[in-house]
Design a protein around this motif. Structure first.
Motif, PDB file in Angstrom:
ATOM      1  N   GLY A  52      84.759 -22.586 -17.169  1.00 30.70           N
ATOM      2  CA  GLY A  52      85.703 -21.524 -16.829  1.00 30.70           C
ATOM      3  C   GLY A  52      86.519 -21.858 -15.586  1.00 30.70           C
ATOM      4  N   ILE A  53      85.861 -22.414 -14.571  1.00 31.56           N
ATOM      5  CA  ILE A  53      86.569 -22.780 -13.341  1.00 31.56           C
ATOM      6  C   ILE A  53      87.561 -23.908 -13.603  1.00 31.56           C
ATOM      7  N   VAL A  54      87.155 -24.894 -14.386  1.00 34.57           N
ATOM      8  CA  VAL A  54      88.050 -26.012 -14.714  1.00 34.57           C
ATOM      9  C   VAL A  54      89.261 -25.511 -15.499  1.00 34.57           C
ATOM     10  N   ILE A  55      89.038 -24.612 -16.442  1.00 34.49           N
ATOM     11  CA  ILE A  55      90.146 -24.057 -17.229  1.00 34.49           C
ATOM     12  C   ILE A  55      91.083 -23.261 -16.340  1.00 34.49           C
ATOM     13  N   MET A  56      90.542 -22.496 -15.407  1.00 37.06           N
ATOM     14  CA  MET A  56      91.396 -21.704 -14.518  1.00 37.06           C
ATOM     15  C   MET A  56      92.215 -22.596 -13.581  1.00 37.06           C
ATOM     16  N   ILE A  57      91.613 -23.662 -13.071  1.00 42.23           N
ATOM     17  CA  ILE A  57      92.360 -24.594 -12.225  1.00 42.23           C
ATOM     18  C   ILE A  57      93.456 -25.280 -13.045  1.00 42.23           C
ATOM     19  N   GLY A  58      93.126 -25.666 -14.265  1.00 45.67           N
ATOM     20  CA  GLY A  58      94.122 -26.265 -15.152  1.00 45.67           C
ATOM     21  C   GLY A  58      95.264 -25.305 -15.466  1.00 45.67           C
ATOM     22  N   ALA A  59      94.935 -24.034 -15.633  1.00 46.43           N
ATOM     23  CA  ALA A  59      95.972 -23.031 -15.914  1.00 46.43           C
ATOM     24  C   ALA A  59      96.901 -22.865 -14.714  1.00 46.43           C
TER      25      ALA A  59
END
Length: 97
Positions: A52-59
């Motif tokens: 979830g954190i990786v996806i949010m940083i990517g977003a």
């Protein structure tokens, strides 16, 4: 400013007037894509915190890059038309009257 009659005449370019509309649409698209990624990241956090954190940083990175690319593309188009205007002025200065 943009006049609907300019669509049927060739004395004036229409693109510099409407590029701002495309810029704001691209900007809104980049922000919406980033927000969608943030929401997906929050939902993914229920399954895996790290994912979830990786996806949010990517977003967030996607949103930032999208905003920058939209601005660069709009400025590039405007620069091409500005060069055309300046070349026309130079040509007019060289014409003997």
């Amino acid at each position: 400013m943009f006049d609907i009659r300019d669509l049927f005449r060739w004395e004036r370019f229409v693109t510099p007037s409407i590029i701002k509309i495309f810029y704001w649409l691209a900007l809104a698209g980049a922000v919406l894509a980033g927000l969608r990624g943030l929401v997906y990241g929050l939902l993914e956090m229920t399954a895996s915190l790290l994912n979830g954190i990786v996806i949010m940083i990517g977003a967030l990175l996607t949103m930032l890059i999208g905003i920058i690319l939209a601005r660069l593309a709009a400025e590039f188009v405007l620069i091409v038309f500005r060069i055309n205007e300046h070349l026309g002025e130079i040509r007019r200065q060289g014409d003997p009257r």
